[in-house]
Design a protein around this motif. Structure first.
Motif, PDB file in Angstrom:
ATOM      1  N   GLY A 132       0.821  -1.222  -0.244  1.00 57.45           N
ATOM      2  CA  GLY A 132       0.062   0.104   0.057  1.00 57.45           C
ATOM      3  C   GLY A 132       0.757   1.210  -0.009  1.00 57.45           C
ATOM      4  O   GLY A 132       2.081   1.195  -0.214  1.00 57.45           O
ATOM      5  N   HIS A 133       0.083   2.432   0.286  1.00 58.95           N
ATOM      6  CA  HIS A 133       0.900   3.632  -0.021  1.00 58.95           C
ATOM      7  C   HIS A 133       1.296   4.046   1.761  1.00 58.95           C
ATOM      8  O   HIS A 133       0.700   3.879   2.433  1.00 58.95           O
ATOM      9  N   GLN A 156       5.691  -4.900   0.078  1.00 64.00           N
ATOM     10  CA  GLN A 156       4.956  -6.183  -0.383  1.00 64.00           C
ATOM     11  C   GLN A 156       5.649  -7.317   0.046  1.00 64.00           C
ATOM     12  O   GLN A 156       5.252  -8.444   0.439  1.00 64.00           O
TER      13      GLN A 156
END
Length: 189
Positions: free
Chosen positions: A4-5, A107
């Protein structure tokens, strides 16, 4: 990990999960083990010392593995990193990697763990023990080829050791022949 960010962080982070696994590995000691070779090493090399380490070396060689004497000797020997590693399998993180961008949640994260496996134990057995130590299904432990064969400690056969001791006495009078152990190294990711 889904990633995600970084502007929307979550606690489920591959790097944190890896860090937690490595902290567990750092705190873990494989069980104490002695072979005929390590007993002979500690008895003979310990006899040549007059310090507390020498006394502990002789005590561990002469004591049953689970005895109070053995545990006390192990505590002293564990203060020396060479002797600590001769008494057990050891695994240590040597490399880490993870993430893919400065502003993204990772990730994946990985670590290289190098193990020195005490003779008589397989790579698979060590892998299972590491998985139990980490106790996290989100962490995968994979052996890195080449996989080494099972190392076995050869018996200290008097037919072989006797002539070696005779030659050592002839060419190096007063210097004892001290057996030493060699362990198999394996790497896990």
């Amino acid at each position: 990990n889904p990633g995600g960010h970084s502007s929307i962080p979550v606690r489920d982070n591959a790097i944190y999960e890896l860090a937690a696994a490595l902290v567990k590995l750092q705190a873990y000691d494989f069980k104490l083990e002695l072979s005929d070779t390590t007993r002979a090493f500690f008895a003979k090399a310990g006899a040549g010392r007059t310090d507390d380490l020498g006394k502990a070396m002789q005590a561990i060689a002469a004591s049953p593995a689970d005895s109070p004497e053995s545990r006390a000797a192990e505590a002293v020997l564990n203060t020396d990193r060479t002797f600590h590693s001769m008494l057990r399998t050891t695994c240590v993180a040597t490399l880490i990697d993870g993430g893919h961008a400065n502003n993204a949640l990772p990730q994946r994260a990985g670590a290289n763990v190098n193990c020195r496996i005490f003779p008589g134990h397989s790579v698979e057995e060590t892998q299972k023990e590491l998985q139990a130590v980490v106790a996290d299904t989100g962490v995968t432990i994979t052996p890195v080829p080449p996989l080494r064969p099972l190392a076995k400690t050869p018996p200290l056969d008097p037919a072989i050791i006797g002539p070696m001791e005779k030659l050592a006495a002839k060419y190096f009078p007063g210097v004892p022949l001290v057996p030493a152990i060699v362990c198999v190294h394996s790497t896990f990711l």
